[in-house]
Design a protein around this motif. Structure first.
Motif, PDB file in Angstrom:
ATOM      1  N   GLN A   1      79.175  47.787  -1.944  1.00  0.00           N
ATOM      2  CA  GLN A   1      80.279  48.257  -2.216  1.00  0.00           C
ATOM      3  C   GLN A   1      80.534  50.072  -2.250  1.00  0.00           C
ATOM      4  O   GLN A   1      81.318  50.525  -1.424  1.00  0.00           O
ATOM      5  CB  GLN A   1      81.056  47.877  -3.576  1.00  0.00           C
ATOM      6  CG  GLN A   1      82.544  48.222  -3.558  1.00  0.00           C
ATOM      7  CD  GLN A   1      83.020  47.459  -4.886  1.00  0.00           C
ATOM      8  OE1 GLN A   1      82.532  47.603  -5.985  1.00  0.00           O
ATOM      9  NE2 GLN A   1      84.085  46.864  -4.878  1.00  0.00           N
TER      10      GLN A   1
ATOM     11  N   ALA B   1      79.697  50.984   1.609  1.00  0.00           N
ATOM     12  CA  ALA B   1      80.913  50.739   2.536  1.00  0.00           C
ATOM     13  C   ALA B   1      82.240  51.590   2.160  1.00  0.00           C
ATOM     14  O   ALA B   1      83.061  51.273   2.565  1.00  0.00           O
ATOM     15  CB  ALA B   1      81.274  49.239   2.002  1.00  0.00           C
ATOM     16  N   GLU B   2      81.933  52.332   1.191  1.00  0.00           N
ATOM     17  CA  GLU B   2      83.036  53.300   0.562  1.00  0.00           C
ATOM     18  C   GLU B   2      84.252  52.503   0.314  1.00  0.00           C
ATOM     19  O   GLU B   2      85.370  52.849   0.731  1.00  0.00           O
ATOM     20  CB  GLU B   2      83.350  54.430   1.605  1.00  0.00           C
ATOM     21  CG  GLU B   2      82.238  55.317   1.746  1.00  0.00           C
ATOM     22  CD  GLU B   2      82.218  56.197   2.721  1.00  0.00           C
ATOM     23  OE1 GLU B   2      83.471  56.495   3.440  1.00  0.00           O
ATOM     24  OE2 GLU B   2      81.662  57.103   2.776  1.00  0.00           O
ATOM     25  N   GLY B   3      84.175  51.262  -0.354  1.00  0.00           N
ATOM     26  CA  GLY B   3      85.067  50.527  -0.819  1.00  0.00           C
ATOM     27  C   GLY B   3      85.944  49.472   0.171  1.00  0.00           C
ATOM     28  O   GLY B   3      86.676  48.711  -0.066  1.00  0.00           O
ATOM     29  N   ASP B   4      85.393  49.422   1.231  1.00  0.00           N
ATOM     30  CA  ASP B   4      85.822  48.716   2.327  1.00  0.00           C
ATOM     31  C   ASP B   4      85.562  47.170   2.226  1.00  0.00           C
ATOM     32  O   ASP B   4      84.295  46.948   2.125  1.00  0.00           O
ATOM     33  CB  ASP B   4      85.392  49.227   3.707  1.00  0.00           C
ATOM     34  CG  ASP B   4      85.866  48.358   4.954  1.00  0.00           C
ATOM     35  OD1 ASP B   4      85.677  47.070   4.889  1.00  0.00           O
ATOM     36  OD2 ASP B   4      86.554  48.953   5.834  1.00  0.00           O
ATOM     37  N   ALA B   5      86.389  46.265   1.840  1.00  0.00           N
ATOM     38  CA  ALA B   5      86.062  44.999   1.562  1.00  0.00           C
ATOM     39  C   ALA B   5      85.219  44.170   2.434  1.00  0.00           C
ATOM     40  O   ALA B   5      84.268  43.438   2.310  1.00  0.00           O
ATOM     41  CB  ALA B   5      87.076  44.096   0.879  1.00  0.00           C
ATOM     42  N   ASP B   6      85.595  44.329   3.845  1.00  0.00           N
ATOM     43  CA  ASP B   6      84.917  43.631   4.855  1.00  0.00           C
ATOM     44  C   ASP B   6      83.435  43.980   4.941  1.00  0.00           C
ATOM     45  O   ASP B   6      82.482  43.252   5.216  1.00  0.00           O
ATOM     46  CB  ASP B   6      85.485  43.708   6.348  1.00  0.00           C
ATOM     47  CG  ASP B   6      87.033  42.677   6.142  1.00  0.00           C
ATOM     48  OD1 ASP B   6      86.844  41.902   5.339  1.00  0.00           O
ATOM     49  OD2 ASP B   6      87.841  43.121   7.070  1.00  0.00           O
ATOM     50  N   LYS B   7      83.425  45.496   5.166  1.00  0.00           N
ATOM     51  CA  LYS B   7      81.991  45.988   5.105  1.00  0.00           C
ATOM     52  C   LYS B   7      81.139  45.861   3.723  1.00  0.00           C
ATOM     53  O   LYS B   7      80.065  45.403   4.242  1.00  0.00           O
ATOM     54  CB  LYS B   7      82.248  47.406   5.340  1.00  0.00           C
ATOM     55  CG  LYS B   7      82.711  47.952   6.592  1.00  0.00           C
ATOM     56  CD  LYS B   7      82.616  49.336   6.755  1.00  0.00           C
ATOM     57  CE  LYS B   7      83.268  49.872   8.135  1.00  0.00           C
ATOM     58  NZ  LYS B   7      83.422  51.442   8.236  1.00  0.00           N
ATOM     59  N   THR B   8      81.825  45.591   2.937  1.00  0.00           N
ATOM     60  CA  THR B   8      81.098  45.398   1.369  1.00  0.00           C
ATOM     61  C   THR B   8      80.446  43.980   1.764  1.00  0.00           C
ATOM     62  O   THR B   8      79.412  43.900   1.160  1.00  0.00           O
ATOM     63  CB  THR B   8      81.932  45.540   0.191  1.00  0.00           C
ATOM     64  OG1 THR B   8      82.441  46.934  -0.043  1.00  0.00           O
ATOM     65  CG2 THR B   8      81.165  44.867  -0.825  1.00  0.00           C
ATOM     66  N   GLN B   9      81.271  42.960   2.194  1.00  0.00           N
ATOM     67  CA  GLN B   9      80.707  41.756   2.032  1.00  0.00           C
ATOM     68  C   GLN B   9      79.436  41.481   3.201  1.00  0.00           C
ATOM     69  O   GLN B   9      78.552  40.790   3.263  1.00  0.00           O
ATOM     70  CB  GLN B   9      81.807  40.615   2.426  1.00  0.00           C
ATOM     71  CG  GLN B   9      81.083  39.224   2.287  1.00  0.00           C
ATOM     72  CD  GLN B   9      82.394  38.282   2.265  1.00  0.00           C
ATOM     73  OE1 GLN B   9      83.337  38.528   1.827  1.00  0.00           O
ATOM     74  NE2 GLN B   9      82.353  37.268   3.116  1.00  0.00           N
TER      75      GLN B   9
END
Length: 70
Positions: A44, A47-55
């Motif tokens: 997280q 990915a700076e909080g980006d949900a798709d990138k986090t996953q």
């Protein structure tokens, strides 16, 4: 020659086939809410909080962890 005398054809596995079970395990962890919270937080943050990138990062890193354990 009878059918019993014929050896079954070998199927060649690909790297994708070899680690598919690991991806299935990670998917099950995510569906079941059993993710590694420290790793999730790291993803997280990266990915700076980006949900798709986090996953995506989490899955990539978790698969790497499980592959190293095998």
């Amino acid at each position: 020659m009878q059918d019993a005398d014929v050896a079954p054809a070998k199927t060649q596995s690909t790297p994708m086939d070899d680690d598919e079970h690991i991806y299935e395990q990670v998917a099950g962890e995510l569906k079941g809410g059993n993710r590694k919270e420290g790793l999730w937080l790291k993803a997280q943050t990266q990915a700076e909080g980006d949900a798709d990138k986090t996953q995506a990062l989490y899955v990539k890193w978790r698969v790497a962890q499980l592959t190293a354990e095998e």
